[in-house]
Design a protein around this motif. Structure first.
Motif, PDB file in Angstrom:
ATOM      1  N   VAL A   1       0.314  -1.386   0.204  1.00  0.00           N
ATOM      2  CA  VAL A   1      -0.422   0.109   0.188  1.00  0.00           C
ATOM      3  C   VAL A   1       1.288   1.119   0.161  1.00  0.00           C
ATOM      4  CG1 VAL A   1      -1.849   1.648   1.109  1.00  0.00           C
ATOM      5  CG2 VAL A   1      -1.948  -1.167   1.054  1.00  0.00           C
ATOM      6  N   PHE A   2       0.751   1.694  -0.880  1.00  0.00           N
ATOM      7  CA  PHE A   2       1.837   3.458  -1.072  1.00  0.00           C
ATOM      8  C   PHE A   2       0.943   4.568  -0.322  1.00  0.00           C
ATOM      9  CE2 PHE A   2       2.831   0.226  -4.073  1.00  0.00           C
ATOM     10  CZ  PHE A   2       4.167   0.005  -3.648  1.00  0.00           C
ATOM     11  N   TYR A   3       1.143   5.575   0.038  1.00  0.00           N
ATOM     12  CA  TYR A   3       0.179   6.875   0.648  1.00  0.00           C
ATOM     13  C   TYR A   3       0.958   8.007  -0.060  1.00  0.00           C
ATOM     14  CZ  TYR A   3      -0.912   2.816   4.008  1.00  0.00           C
ATOM     15  OH  TYR A   3      -1.587   2.541   4.934  1.00  0.00           O
ATOM     16  N   PHE A   4       0.536   9.032  -0.741  1.00  0.00           N
ATOM     17  CA  PHE A   4       0.609   9.790  -0.656  1.00  0.00           C
ATOM     18  C   PHE A   4      -0.106  11.184  -0.689  1.00  0.00           C
ATOM     19  CE2 PHE A   4      -1.232   8.099  -4.775  1.00  0.00           C
ATOM     20  CZ  PHE A   4      -2.051   9.119  -5.366  1.00  0.00           C
ATOM     21  N   LYS A   5       0.229  12.193  -0.892  1.00  0.00           N
ATOM     22  CA  LYS A   5      -0.614  13.655  -0.441  1.00  0.00           C
ATOM     23  C   LYS A   5      -0.672  14.645  -2.125  1.00  0.00           C
ATOM     24  CE  LYS A   5      -0.843  14.893   3.844  1.00  0.00           C
ATOM     25  NZ  LYS A   5      -1.170  16.028   5.013  1.00  0.00           N
ATOM     26  N   LEU A   6      -2.135  14.714  -2.753  1.00  0.00           N
ATOM     27  CA  LEU A   6      -2.453  15.460  -4.061  1.00  0.00           C
ATOM     28  C   LEU A   6      -3.422  16.384  -4.030  1.00  0.00           C
ATOM     29  CD1 LEU A   6      -1.228  14.863  -6.899  1.00  0.00           C
ATOM     30  CD2 LEU A   6      -3.982  13.818  -7.087  1.00  0.00           C
ATOM     31  N   PHE A   7      -2.684  17.637  -4.514  1.00  0.00           N
ATOM     32  CA  PHE A   7      -3.675  19.413  -3.761  1.00  0.00           C
ATOM     33  C   PHE A   7      -4.042  18.617  -2.402  1.00  0.00           C
ATOM     34  CE2 PHE A   7      -4.092  18.269  -8.479  1.00  0.00           C
ATOM     35  CZ  PHE A   7      -3.077  18.912  -8.555  1.00  0.00           C
ATOM     36  N   ASP A   8      -3.342  18.529  -1.581  1.00  0.00           N
ATOM     37  CA  ASP A   8      -3.218  18.457   0.186  1.00  0.00           C
ATOM     38  C   ASP A   8      -4.949  17.487   0.330  1.00  0.00           C
ATOM     39  OD1 ASP A   8      -1.621  20.266   0.456  1.00  0.00           O
ATOM     40  OD2 ASP A   8      -2.592  21.923  -0.001  1.00  0.00           O
ATOM     41  N   ILE A   9      -4.966  16.285  -0.436  1.00  0.00           N
ATOM     42  CA  ILE A   9      -6.207  15.702  -0.633  1.00  0.00           C
ATOM     43  C   ILE A   9      -5.179  14.125  -0.783  1.00  0.00           C
ATOM     44  CG2 ILE A   9      -7.525  14.045  -1.213  1.00  0.00           C
ATOM     45  CD1 ILE A   9      -8.437  16.220  -3.667  1.00  0.00           C
ATOM     46  N   ALA A  10      -5.349  13.755   0.743  1.00  0.00           N
ATOM     47  CA  ALA A  10      -4.263  12.057   0.932  1.00  0.00           C
ATOM     48  C   ALA A  10      -5.465  10.581   0.270  1.00  0.00           C
ATOM     49  CB  ALA A  10      -4.456  12.040   2.922  1.00  0.00           C
ATOM     50  N   PHE A  11      -4.117  10.499  -0.384  1.00  0.00           N
ATOM     51  CA  PHE A  11      -4.843   8.830  -0.921  1.00  0.00           C
ATOM     52  C   PHE A  11      -3.601   7.418  -0.790  1.00  0.00           C
ATOM     53  CE2 PHE A  11      -5.795  12.093  -3.741  1.00  0.00           C
ATOM     54  CZ  PHE A  11      -7.123  12.372  -4.220  1.00  0.00           C
TER      55      PHE A  11
END
Length: 363
Positions: free
Chosen positions: A155-165
């Protein structure tokens, strides 16, 4: 060293347990997608209009028609670069409603597409595209931040435009996880990619860039691949033969899906027209899409195995036997051509071979 680009579709989930927050994120993404839809049509409209100014014979002769920045060329009619003209329109209409990095990515991508096909548009060989409301939401690689993985590495985590995915790979047996691991280690790069919303699910269409590592291939070694009645691909390299996949492995699930579709179609005979329409749009279409996804995944797996074997044996040339020449043999099994999906398989083989530096010849 040659750069190669490849795309993977990765399912995402919002990294939060707050249902209200998730609903708000979905609303935001739908709003951004609608803005991208409007913006795309604006971009093409303005650039096509700019090209057609000189064709407007009803304007006075004093009207300048040179599409250039007047600060650079005194005969130009633009106050900025052509690329920036449409970006200014987007900023005027949508700034504050959507991250402008999305508008910038959209603008650069579509202007490049417009310029590539400009001659075809002007000659009438192609029509201007009519963008739909389910258009992907583009973003730059720099917008994806804090990419990390869990202890299991699945499972990989990241933020895109301050949205956590977070990613959802499920029982995925492709190379998506390995590519994301390589991205975390900065062994490959992420290019301008996009978010897609399909039936309440979020996907990332990730475009990766890597350098094509030169393979030690020998020009005198030729591999020959053909379709078989018992195997999706039969590969011959010298005196060695390889069977890639088998009939039971590939056809079992596909034929099961086709049988399910047939049963559903038979059941429609006893339904009224309104129920038939809903049933066809939902149940049957879902099964057909499941079949397409399954075939596409298997074709990717088989084509990768084929190219890996060619590299392992240092074959610089791959001879593909044209399936049209084997139709007579296929009469032994009337389902062969349709169920093997030879056209899509051949295309994937050619794409992967080009990335590995292998020459493909269709016999």
């Amino acid at each position: 060293m040659e750069k190669i680009f490849f795309t993977r579709k990765i399912q995402l989930k919002i990294d939060s347990d707050d249902s209200e927050y998730k609903s708000q994120v979905f609303k935001t993404l739908y709003d951004w997608r609608y803005i991208c839809f409007r913006a795309s049509n604006l971009i093409f409209t303005h650039h096509y209009l700019q090209q057609q100014v000189k064709e407007m014979i009803y304007l006075t002769d004093e009207v300048k028609v040179k599409l250039a920045d007047i600060k650079i060329d005194e005969e130009g009619i633009l106050t900025t670069s052509r690329m920036n003209t449409s970006y200014q329109i987007l900023a005027k209409n949508f700034k504050g409603k959507v991250p402008m990095h999305i508008m910038s990515s959209l603008n650069s991508t579509l202007v490049s597409t417009f310029n590539t096909n400009l001659v075809s548009y002007l000659t009438g060989e192609k029509t201007l595209p009519n963008f739909k409301k389910d258009i992907p939401i583009p973003f730059k690689a720099s917008d994806l931040k804090a990419l990390s993985t869990d202890n299991n590495g699945h499972v990989f985590y990241f933020k895109l435009f301050d949205i956590a995915f977070k990613t959802y790979l499920g029982k995925d047996f492709s190379d998506k996880a390995s590519l994301l691991h390589r991205l975390v280690k900065e062994e490959i790069k992420l290019c301008t990619s996009s978010l897609i919303i399909e039936k309440g699910k979020i996907f990332m269409r990730a475009v990766f860039q890597s350098e094509n590592q030169p393979q030690t291939l020998k020009q005198d070694i030729i591999a020959e691949a053909s379709l078989s009645l018992d195997y999706p691909i039969m590969l011959s390299i010298g005196k060695t033969r390889y069977a890639i996949g088998n009939k039971d492995e590939f056809l079992y699930k596909r034929l099961a899906i086709q049988a399910a579709i047939q049963r559903k179609q038979n059941a429609m005979a006893f339904m009224n027209n309104q129920t038939k329409k809903k049933f066809k749009e939902n149940t049957i279409e879902n099964l057909r899409n499941a079949e397409k996804r399954y075939v596409n995944q298997k074709q990717h797996v088989y084509s990768k195995r084929l190219i890996d074997l060619c590299i392992k044996n240092q074959a610089a040339t791959l001879l593909l036997v044209d399936q049209q020449q084997k139709e007579v043999n296929a009469s032994e099994d009337p389902f062969l051509l349709r169920n093997w999906g030879y056209g899509g398989l051949k295309q994937k083989i050619q794409n992967k071979a080009a990335g590995a530096g292998i020459t493909v010849i269709v016999e």
